[in-house]
Design a protein around this motif. Structure first.
Motif: not given
Length: 150
Positions: A30, A32, A38, A69, A72, A107-110, A113-115
């Protein structure tokens, strides 16, 4: 095979886990998002998401691939615009994950987060031979869809 990882952010190992395999049978580790805040991807957006680290593969017989992923992609329409990222053995810069939003909603990536996922694979560099003819096969030059739909 040893993969050397150089942290480029002090967040790694504290706020954001290092790359890791989620299970014993996982082919990819993974990756991240190493973000300070965000990050929202609007529909159609393309962004480079930093991971906060660089790698050193042991030699030219290895390559690292960045893959989307599947969760996603199917659930949120977040995928890689280049389909697969290729990290050559001599690259020493930060691993950046290119993402795009194919959905019709933001879509919001924190941070953390696994991207994406990183897969390490052996490489074979082909020796090129110029020829006048290629050997015959049952398929021949049949291309897209030529083997039928089953």
């Amino acid at each position: 095979m040893e993969l050397k990882i150089k942290p480029l952010s002090d967040k790694l190992g504290r706020e954001i886990p290092f790359p890791a395999y989620a299970t014993a049978g996982a082919a990819g580790m993974d990756l991240r998002a190493c973000l300070d805040a965000p990050l929202t991807l609007e529909p159609g957006d393309r962004v480079g998401v930093p991971t906060g680290f660089a790698i050193a593969l042991p030699g030219p017989e290895w390559v690292a691939y960045i893959f989307a992923r599947s969760g996603l992609g199917i659930k949120n329409g977040i995928t890689l615009p280049n389909c697969v990222g290729v990290i050559d053995s001599d690259y020493r810069g930060e691993i950046i994950v290119a993402l795009t939003n194919l959905s019709d909603t933001p879509y919001t990536i924190q941070p953390g987060d696994r991207v994406a996922q990183l897969v390490i694979s052996p490489v074979v560099q082909a020796q090129i031979s110029l020829v006048d003819e290629l050997d015959e096969t049952d398929r021949g030059a049949g291309g897209f869809g030529s083997t039928g739909r089953k």
